[in-house]
Design a protein around this motif. Sequence first.
Motif, PDB file in Angstrom:
ATOM      1  N   MET A 230      10.900  -4.717  24.401  1.00 54.15           N
ATOM      2  CA  MET A 230      10.843  -6.133  24.078  1.00 54.15           C
ATOM      3  C   MET A 230       9.369  -6.513  23.931  1.00 54.15           C
ATOM      4  SD  MET A 230      12.107  -9.446  26.298  1.00 54.15           S
ATOM      5  CE  MET A 230      13.678  -8.751  26.609  1.00 54.15           C
ATOM      6  N   SER A 231       9.066  -7.253  22.893  1.00 54.61           N
ATOM      7  CA  SER A 231       7.681  -7.678  22.682  1.00 54.61           C
ATOM      8  C   SER A 231       7.301  -8.759  23.695  1.00 54.61           C
ATOM      9  CB  SER A 231       7.504  -8.221  21.264  1.00 54.61           C
ATOM     10  OG  SER A 231       8.171  -9.451  21.122  1.00 54.61           O
ATOM     11  N   GLN A 232       6.005  -8.912  23.896  1.00 57.10           N
ATOM     12  CA  GLN A 232       5.532  -9.940  24.830  1.00 57.10           C
ATOM     13  C   GLN A 232       5.910 -11.334  24.349  1.00 57.10           C
ATOM     14  OE1 GLN A 232       1.345  -9.403  25.471  1.00 57.10           O
ATOM     15  NE2 GLN A 232       1.660  -7.762  26.954  1.00 57.10           N
ATOM     16  N   GLU A 233       5.901 -11.526  23.032  1.00 59.28           N
ATOM     17  CA  GLU A 233       6.240 -12.839  22.485  1.00 59.28           C
ATOM     18  C   GLU A 233       7.687 -13.215  22.806  1.00 59.28           C
ATOM     19  OE1 GLU A 233       4.901 -10.347  20.579  1.00 59.28           O
ATOM     20  OE2 GLU A 233       2.855 -11.107  20.522  1.00 59.28           O
ATOM     21  N   ILE A 234       8.591 -12.264  22.649  1.00 59.05           N
ATOM     22  CA  ILE A 234      10.001 -12.517  22.948  1.00 59.05           C
ATOM     23  C   ILE A 234      10.174 -12.709  24.454  1.00 59.05           C
ATOM     24  CG2 ILE A 234      12.337 -11.536  22.930  1.00 59.05           C
ATOM     25  CD1 ILE A 234      11.430 -12.357  20.164  1.00 59.05           C
ATOM     26  N   GLY A 235       9.544 -11.835  25.236  1.00 56.01           N
ATOM     27  CA  GLY A 235       9.629 -11.945  26.688  1.00 56.01           C
ATOM     28  C   GLY A 235       9.153 -13.297  27.186  1.00 56.01           C
ATOM     29  N   ALA A 236       8.091 -13.801  26.604  1.00 53.13           N
ATOM     30  CA  ALA A 236       7.549 -15.098  27.020  1.00 53.13           C
ATOM     31  C   ALA A 236       8.552 -16.220  26.753  1.00 53.13           C
ATOM     32  CB  ALA A 236       6.240 -15.371  26.297  1.00 53.13           C
ATOM     33  N   GLN A 237       9.325 -16.089  25.676  1.00 50.68           N
ATOM     34  CA  GLN A 237      10.310 -17.115  25.351  1.00 50.68           C
ATOM     35  C   GLN A 237      11.524 -17.069  26.278  1.00 50.68           C
ATOM     36  OE1 GLN A 237      11.249 -17.645  21.174  1.00 50.68           O
ATOM     37  NE2 GLN A 237       9.412 -16.477  20.629  1.00 50.68           N
ATOM     38  N   LEU A 238      11.706 -15.952  26.964  1.00 52.64           N
ATOM     39  CA  LEU A 238      12.888 -15.784  27.809  1.00 52.64           C
ATOM     40  C   LEU A 238      12.586 -15.867  29.303  1.00 52.64           C
ATOM     41  CD1 LEU A 238      14.484 -12.835  25.824  1.00 52.64           C
ATOM     42  CD2 LEU A 238      15.146 -15.239  25.736  1.00 52.64           C
TER      43      LEU A 238
ATOM     44  N   HIS B 212      11.901 -18.245  31.401  1.00 52.21           N
ATOM     45  CA  HIS B 212      12.392 -19.340  32.237  1.00 52.21           C
ATOM     46  C   HIS B 212      13.908 -19.320  32.479  1.00 52.21           C
ATOM     47  CE1 HIS B 212      12.755 -20.854  28.123  1.00 52.21           C
ATOM     48  NE2 HIS B 212      13.707 -21.652  28.576  1.00 52.21           N
ATOM     49  N   TYR B 213      14.620 -18.333  31.962  1.00 58.34           N
ATOM     50  CA  TYR B 213      16.060 -18.254  32.217  1.00 58.34           C
ATOM     51  C   TYR B 213      16.303 -17.537  33.537  1.00 58.34           C
ATOM     52  CZ  TYR B 213      16.319 -19.844  27.457  1.00 58.34           C
ATOM     53  OH  TYR B 213      16.176 -20.583  26.329  1.00 58.34           O
ATOM     54  N   HIS B 214      17.273 -18.024  34.308  1.00 57.22           N
ATOM     55  CA  HIS B 214      17.474 -17.514  35.660  1.00 57.22           C
ATOM     56  C   HIS B 214      18.710 -16.644  35.824  1.00 57.22           C
ATOM     57  CE1 HIS B 214      14.187 -20.008  36.974  1.00 57.22           C
ATOM     58  NE2 HIS B 214      14.745 -21.043  36.365  1.00 57.22           N
ATOM     59  N   THR B 215      19.676 -16.770  34.928  1.00 57.14           N
ATOM     60  CA  THR B 215      20.886 -15.955  35.073  1.00 57.14           C
ATOM     61  C   THR B 215      20.970 -14.965  33.921  1.00 57.14           C
ATOM     62  OG1 THR B 215      22.318 -17.407  33.760  1.00 57.14           O
ATOM     63  CG2 THR B 215      22.103 -17.913  36.130  1.00 57.14           C
ATOM     64  N   ALA B 216      21.718 -13.907  34.156  1.00 56.80           N
ATOM     65  CA  ALA B 216      21.911 -12.897  33.117  1.00 56.80           C
ATOM     66  C   ALA B 216      22.596 -13.507  31.894  1.00 56.80           C
ATOM     67  CB  ALA B 216      22.730 -11.733  33.661  1.00 56.80           C
ATOM     68  N   SER B 217      23.506 -14.420  32.140  1.00 55.25           N
ATOM     69  CA  SER B 217      24.213 -15.079  31.051  1.00 55.25           C
ATOM     70  C   SER B 217      23.259 -15.891  30.179  1.00 55.25           C
ATOM     71  CB  SER B 217      25.314 -15.987  31.605  1.00 55.25           C
ATOM     72  OG  SER B 217      25.946 -16.692  30.565  1.00 55.25           O
ATOM     73  N   GLU B 218      22.394 -16.665  30.801  1.00 50.34           N
ATOM     74  CA  GLU B 218      21.407 -17.452  30.045  1.00 50.34           C
ATOM     75  C   GLU B 218      20.479 -16.531  29.270  1.00 50.34           C
ATOM     76  OE1 GLU B 218      20.467 -21.444  32.641  1.00 50.34           O
ATOM     77  OE2 GLU B 218      19.525 -19.562  33.259  1.00 50.34           O
ATOM     78  N   LEU B 219      20.042 -15.494  29.922  1.00 49.44           N
ATOM     79  CA  LEU B 219      19.138 -14.537  29.283  1.00 49.44           C
ATOM     80  C   LEU B 219      19.811 -13.895  28.081  1.00 49.44           C
ATOM     81  CD1 LEU B 219      16.415 -13.093  29.352  1.00 49.44           C
ATOM     82  CD2 LEU B 219      17.451 -11.405  30.884  1.00 49.44           C
ATOM     83  N   TRP B 220      21.041 -13.435  28.264  1.00 47.69           N
ATOM     84  CA  TRP B 220      21.771 -12.777  27.184  1.00 47.69           C
ATOM     85  C   TRP B 220      22.002 -13.738  26.015  1.00 47.69           C
ATOM     86  CZ3 TRP B 220      22.706  -8.224  25.341  1.00 47.69           C
ATOM     87  CH2 TRP B 220      23.683  -8.079  24.353  1.00 47.69           C
ATOM     88  N   ASN B 221      22.522 -14.915  26.278  1.00 49.08           N
ATOM     89  CA  ASN B 221      22.827 -15.874  25.217  1.00 49.08           C
ATOM     90  C   ASN B 221      21.583 -16.252  24.417  1.00 49.08           C
ATOM     91  OD1 ASN B 221      25.542 -15.897  25.852  1.00 49.08           O
ATOM     92  ND2 ASN B 221      25.357 -17.646  27.230  1.00 49.08           N
ATOM     93  N   ASN B 222      20.477 -16.454  25.107  1.00 53.44           N
ATOM     94  CA  ASN B 222      19.256 -16.840  24.410  1.00 53.44           C
ATOM     95  C   ASN B 222      18.590 -15.675  23.692  1.00 53.44           C
ATOM     96  OD1 ASN B 222      18.698 -19.833  24.834  1.00 53.44           O
ATOM     97  ND2 ASN B 222      19.409 -19.130  26.833  1.00 53.44           N
TER      98      ASN B 222
END
Length: 119
Positions: free
Chosen positions: A1-9, A11-21
């Motif tokens: 995963m690139s740093q740019e994508i990681g930075a956008q993700l 603030h998500y706290h659950t696996a579901s939020e992370l996956w959906n986004n």
Amino acid sequence: MSQEIGAQLLHYHTASELWNNTCALTSAFSRSRVMVYPSELHHMRKKDMRMDDYLAKMKNIADQFVLAGAPIFTDELILHTLNGLDAEYNAIVVKLIDLVDLPWIDAQGSLRAFKSRRE
């Protein structure tokens, strides 16, 4: 995963939020690439490229369509490939352009054989 994508993700706290986004970001990226690929396919020209390099480049663009979730038909790939050839290939273009359901491997073989015979 690139740093740019990681930075956008971050603030998500659950696996579901992370996956959906993550899916939403990937989908947005894919849609933007799907808008670029037709132009690349349409404007690609063999010019002074080796035939093998040209064919690989055209197939790579078609594969990018698949990865973006918008595959193109083989006939469309072949048509764009033939359109990108110079006038010296007109004889083989006329022969191949009207063939229905021509597999990509056969189109490549015909183009390579034509190139070899010309040399």
